[in-house]
Design a protein around this motif. Structure first.
Motif, short mmCIF file in Angstrom:
data_model
loop_
_atom_site.label_atom_id
_atom_site.label_comp_id
_atom_site.label_asym_id
_atom_site.label_seq_id
_atom_site.Cartn_x
_atom_site.Cartn_y
_atom_site.Cartn_z
N ILE A 86 1.10 10.81 -1.60
CA ILE A 86 -0.25 10.83 -1.02
C ILE A 86 -0.23 10.49 0.46
CG2 ILE A 86 -1.45 10.38 -3.19
CD1 ILE A 86 -1.76 7.45 -2.31
N GLU A 87 0.82 9.83 0.93
CA GLU A 87 0.96 9.53 2.36
C GLU A 87 1.60 10.70 3.10
OE1 GLU A 87 1.93 8.00 6.23
OE2 GLU A 87 0.27 7.74 4.83
N GLU A 88 2.63 11.30 2.53
CA GLU A 88 3.43 12.28 3.26
C GLU A 88 2.94 13.71 3.12
OE1 GLU A 88 7.56 11.92 2.26
OE2 GLU A 88 7.83 10.34 3.74
N ASP A 89 2.25 14.03 2.04
CA ASP A 89 2.06 15.45 1.73
C ASP A 89 0.65 15.83 1.29
OD1 ASP A 89 4.86 16.65 1.91
OD2 ASP A 89 5.21 14.92 0.63
N GLU A 90 -0.36 15.04 1.61
CA GLU A 90 -1.71 15.39 1.16
C GLU A 90 -2.68 15.67 2.31
OE1 GLU A 90 -1.63 16.15 -1.75
OE2 GLU A 90 -1.38 14.58 -3.23
N CYS A 91 -2.19 15.75 3.55
CA CYS A 91 -2.99 16.22 4.69
C CYS A 91 -4.32 15.46 4.85
CB CYS A 91 -3.27 17.71 4.53
SG CYS A 91 -3.90 18.52 6.02
N GLY A 92 -4.30 14.15 4.55
CA GLY A 92 -5.52 13.37 4.69
C GLY A 92 -6.50 13.52 3.55
N ALA A 93 -6.12 14.22 2.48
CA ALA A 93 -7.04 14.44 1.36
C ALA A 93 -7.47 13.14 0.68
CB ALA A 93 -6.42 15.39 0.34
N PRO A 94 -6.59 12.14 0.52
CA PRO A 94 -7.07 10.89 -0.08
C PRO A 94 -8.19 10.25 0.73
CG PRO A 94 -4.67 10.96 -0.13
CD PRO A 94 -5.12 12.11 0.73
N GLU A 95 -8.03 10.25 2.05
CA GLU A 95 -9.07 9.69 2.91
C GLU A 95 -10.37 10.51 2.81
OE1 GLU A 95 -5.06 8.85 4.99
OE2 GLU A 95 -5.95 10.38 3.70
N PHE A 96 -10.21 11.82 2.74
CA PHE A 96 -11.37 12.71 2.70
C PHE A 96 -12.15 12.54 1.40
CE2 PHE A 96 -13.30 16.82 1.61
CZ PHE A 96 -14.09 17.04 2.72
N TYR A 97 -11.46 12.59 0.27
CA TYR A 97 -12.14 12.56 -1.02
C TYR A 97 -12.65 11.17 -1.39
CZ TYR A 97 -11.34 17.39 -2.38
OH TYR A 97 -11.38 18.76 -2.45
N THR A 98 -12.07 10.14 -0.83
CA THR A 98 -12.60 8.79 -1.08
C THR A 98 -13.70 8.42 -0.10
OG1 THR A 98 -10.91 7.79 0.35
CG2 THR A 98 -10.40 7.94 -2.01
N GLY A 99 -13.93 9.25 0.89
CA GLY A 99 -14.95 8.97 1.88
C GLY A 99 -14.49 8.01 2.96
N GLY A 100 -13.16 7.83 3.08
CA GLY A 100 -12.66 7.02 4.18
C GLY A 100 -11.70 5.91 3.81
N ALA A 101 -11.33 5.77 2.55
CA ALA A 101 -10.37 4.72 2.18
C ALA A 101 -9.08 4.88 2.98
CB ALA A 101 -10.09 4.77 0.69
#
Length: 351
Positions: A86-101
């Motif tokens: 989730i750090e190396e290969d998700e292009c910021g998707a965790p931050e996007f889908y969590t609304g900023g986590a």
């Protein structure tokens, strides 16, 4: 000789046959198809979790980030290894889908977090109250991005740290089955019995065409997942084609057979490259081999048609032949012994 990724191979014949069968006639949409009911029952049986909520999505990114979104608030920290997927290969998707986590990174050898390192980072987070992101959740990648595997006991130790701070735990299991067969434990022991709250259960890398399951062990979180999946654009209308893949994957232990074969081919490859003089940069524990050998051997192999990635990427075939270059080689469900042996012969050859 393709060792670029377990994403590059085709789908297992059983998966393609199931898709063809599911194509006949009409079925209810959006997950109401009868095949999905069988998938839910089978996953609950496999994981010894009769109350678990089970959902399907088409990509590992969707499985991971939607899982994270139901486990933390936008102002929360997602604690994961520096080399977590989730750090190396998700292009910021965790931050996007969590609304900023915010991803807060933990160090550790071979892409594995140690409990004491995780505890230290969690304790350091939120120290200034409202001015900081708050403690949110923990995410464990198993198997890791460096091909190593957390045992059930190691997962439990990390979960104990998380639970000690009141945090939920997500497992990124894009290669969950490879880790499972390597660790020699049950799905329940690797997940909820160890303290995992939500699992991204991979299928695509292990012989499916494109399907991942999200297994939520606390069903109280299920409705939020359904809403987020729809809102995020990941609810398939012709859902039966996801269901058909997953049911075929879980029938007659295809998921386990594919993973055991991929792991066995990686073990054969790993032993062979070491015998040829290569040095492993990470232990070979699942279906990926990380090793270094002279540039001349890489040139020989690639010249004979081998395809794999330098690891890290910023290495080239230009330069002295004796210089050591490091690489990642991944085996899949359809990697053959002949393919492995051909590659080993190529890197050992001297021009």
């Amino acid at each position: 000789m393709n060792f670029a990724s377990d994403n590059t191979g085709g789908a297992s014949p059983e998966i393609m046959a199931a898709l063809q069968a599911a194509n006949a006639g009409h079925m209810s949409s959006y997950g109401a198809d009868p095949i999905m009911a069988e998938v839910q029952a089978r996953i609950r049986e496999i994981f010894e979790a009769p109350e678990a909520a089970v959902y399907l999505v088409a990509t590992g990114t969707a499985a991971n980030v939607l899982s994270c979104a139901i486990l933390t608030q936008p102002w929360g920290a997602i604690f994961c290894h520096r080399n977590a997927h989730i750090e190396e290969d998700e292009c910021g998707a965790p931050e996007f889908y969590t609304g900023g986590a915010k991803l807060v990174l933990v160090e550790g050898a071979h892409a594995k977090m140690a409990p004491e390192a995780l505890d230290k980072v969690i304790r350091f987070t939120g120290r200034s109250g409202v001015h900081n992101v708050q403690r949110g959740m923990v995410s464990i990648t198993n198997a890791t991005e460096n091909g190593t595997v957390y045992s059930a006991a190691e997962v439990a130790a990390l979960c104990a740290v998380a639970k000690g701070h009141g945090l939920p735990v997500h497992m990124d299991g894009a290669r969950f089955t490879n880790a499972l067969v390597a660790a020699g434990c049950t799905p329940a022991e690797m997940t909820w019995k160890a303290g995992v709250d939500v699992l991204s259960f991979g299928g695509t890398k292990n012989g499916c065409m494109g399907v991942e399951a999200v297994v939520i062990f606390d069903p109280k979180r299920a409705w939020e997942f359904e809403l987020r999946r729809k809102r995020g654009g990941h609810l398939f209308s012709k859902h039966r084609f996801l269901s058909a893949q997953m049911l075929a994957y879980l029938t007659d232990d295809l998921w386990l057979k594919n993973a055991r074969h991929a792991n066995a081919m990686a073990a054969r490859l790993s032993a062979g490259v070491v015998a040829a003089g290569a040095e492993l940069t990470h232990p070979t524990e699942a279906n990926a081999v990380f090793a270094g050998w002279p540039r001349a051997g890489h040139a020989q192999a690639m010249g004979q048609g081998a395809y794999y990635y330098f690891w890290p990427f910023d290495q080239t075939l230009e330069g002295p032949g004796e210089a050591m270059l490091t690489a990642r080689l991944v085996c899949g469900w359809n990697t053959s012994e002949a393919e492995v042996d051909q590659f080993l012969g190529a890197i050992a050859a001297r021009g």
